[in-house]
Design an enzyme around this catalytic site. Sequence first.
Site, short mmCIF file in Angstrom:
data_model
loop_
_atom_site.label_atom_id
_atom_site.label_comp_id
_atom_site.label_asym_id
_atom_site.label_seq_id
_atom_site.Cartn_x
_atom_site.Cartn_y
_atom_site.Cartn_z
N HIS A 132 5.91 10.81 -8.83
CA HIS A 132 6.86 9.72 -8.46
C HIS A 132 7.58 9.44 -10.14
CE1 HIS A 132 7.35 5.18 -8.66
NE2 HIS A 132 7.39 5.32 -7.48
N ASP A 209 -2.40 10.39 -11.34
CA ASP A 209 -1.91 9.16 -10.62
C ASP A 209 -2.57 8.99 -9.29
OD1 ASP A 209 -0.33 7.40 -9.37
OD2 ASP A 209 1.52 8.57 -9.66
N GLN A 212 -1.22 6.60 -4.31
CA GLN A 212 -1.22 6.92 -3.07
C GLN A 212 -2.73 7.31 -2.37
OE1 GLN A 212 1.09 6.40 -0.77
NE2 GLN A 212 2.64 5.92 -2.25
N LYS A 235 -0.58 -1.51 -3.17
CA LYS A 235 -0.86 -0.42 -2.18
C LYS A 235 -2.19 -0.42 -1.56
CE LYS A 235 2.56 2.40 -4.58
NZ LYS A 235 3.78 2.45 -3.95
N CYS A 375 11.71 7.16 -5.36
CA CYS A 375 11.44 7.26 -6.77
C CYS A 375 10.86 8.59 -6.92
CB CYS A 375 10.38 6.07 -7.22
SG CYS A 375 11.04 4.60 -7.19
C1 PLP Z 1 2.53 8.07 -6.36
C2 PLP Z 1 2.79 6.74 -6.92
N1 PLP Z 1 2.72 6.71 -8.64
C3 PLP Z 1 3.35 5.46 -8.89
C4 PLP Z 1 3.77 4.48 -8.23
C5 PLP Z 1 4.33 3.18 -8.95
O1 PLP Z 1 3.72 2.21 -8.53
P1 PLP Z 1 4.39 0.78 -9.16
O2 PLP Z 1 5.60 0.65 -8.71
O3 PLP Z 1 3.55 -0.35 -8.51
O4 PLP Z 1 3.93 0.85 -10.81
C6 PLP Z 1 4.12 4.58 -6.77
C7 PLP Z 1 4.71 3.68 -6.14
O5 PLP Z 1 5.63 3.96 -5.25
C8 PLP Z 1 3.63 5.74 -6.10
O6 PLP Z 1 3.85 6.03 -5.08
#
Ligand code: PLP
Length: 420
Positions: A132, A209, A212, A235, A375
């Site tokens: 992401h 990270d 998900q 999420k 993203c």
């Molecule tokens: C894998 C992953 N990492 C990071 C994020 C970023 O989350 P946030 O926008 O709440 O910081 C997302 C959000 O879609 C995501 O799917």
Amino acid sequence: MIKTMEKTDIKSSVNEIRKDFPILNRKVNGRPLVYFDNAATSQKPSSVINEMRRYFEEYNANVHRVGHALGQEASLAYEQAREKIALFMNAKSSKEIIFTANATESVNLVAWTWGRDNIKENDEIIVSIMEHHSNFICWQQLAKEKKAILKIVDITDSYELDMQQFEQMLSDKTKLVAITSMSNVLGTINPVKKIAELTHKYGAKILVDASQSVVQMKTDVQDFDCDWLVFTGHKICGPTGIGVLYGKYDILKEMPPFMMGGGMITTVSIADSEWEMPPQRFEAGTPRISEAIGLGIAIDYINNLGVDNIRAYEEELTSYMIKQLLEIEGLTIYGPLDMEKRGATIAFSIKGIHPHDLGTLLDELGIAIRIGHHCAMPLHQRLAVDKTMRASLYFYNTFEEIDYFIQSLKKSVKIFQKFL
Ligand SMILES: Cc1ncc(COP(=O)(O)O)c(C=O)c1O
């Protein structure tokens, strides 16, 4: 509120579970809402909404070093949320849990503090092509600033992380591996424990990270042996505006502050200031009190269902959906087809049809899916597509909703195919 789940109970209790989520009752364009945009954000159970309201109605106060009753109640609830999160991810101590605004801020925190202190010219940072943007741009820009090298692990033909390539990339120059545990596009699950083991052989650090995977798979930071792990609260049934950064305490205590202000110092004089120990060092200013409390209640909710039960049910839903999607002519799924290797996020395209056109038709039928690059532009460039459609499932979705979605998708495809 549903009772504690026995193994694989979710399928038979899904209608009860749905009652915990008021929004699932609503109609969109005159049709019952079918919410398949869970990878973007999940819906919230009443328990989370109610506790956040209760905080404002009954014990709203600032936290820490407050003598009065309300302040003590608020501080206790805020710190209890931290404890719950530490237990949920099997951290050694709640001192390893830092509240941030979201996953993005958690990654930025590490990049701007540890990253700026430790990454030097010609050092190597490894990320994957499926990251992401929030776990990509920080490292790309840090590498540029420090004249370090950003290496990007590719995916295989079956949309898995190319582990062979990853191993070849590792060397004594590697300082950091920043990797997702589950792709928000492909749904691919990455073997983070193995990745951490290989990374540590070279003395490098690893940031995971888990945004998900956190609601779909067990998160065990001691078992993963990761140095940092980030996720975002919204999420996992929590509110927006709250994220988590886990870090091994020995590493956190060597990191300089990210932001400066109230709450993160021990002393301030005209000449200089001294920093609190973590986690307070990284929580400058009035923290996200109601949001942290809400996240704590969301964690209770997830614990009550059981992450393993969630995973089992979502696997069934995902495999049911994939099987039917594959029957649609011209449809490509971007992601592994083996259920063991993927989560409940399904990205796809249909030959000759613009994703936005399909998304609009589905929206008219009450179905929320996501269209775009999610993203993950570098990944879409790698897949040689501009945009994909993404349907992402959650434990409150049903087989009936999938049937309705597939029927609607087929109808919409027919409409567009007339014009081809
Ligand atoms: C894998 C992953 N990492 C990071 C994020 C970023 O989350 P946030 O926008 O709440 O910081 C997302 C959000 O879609 C995501 O799917």
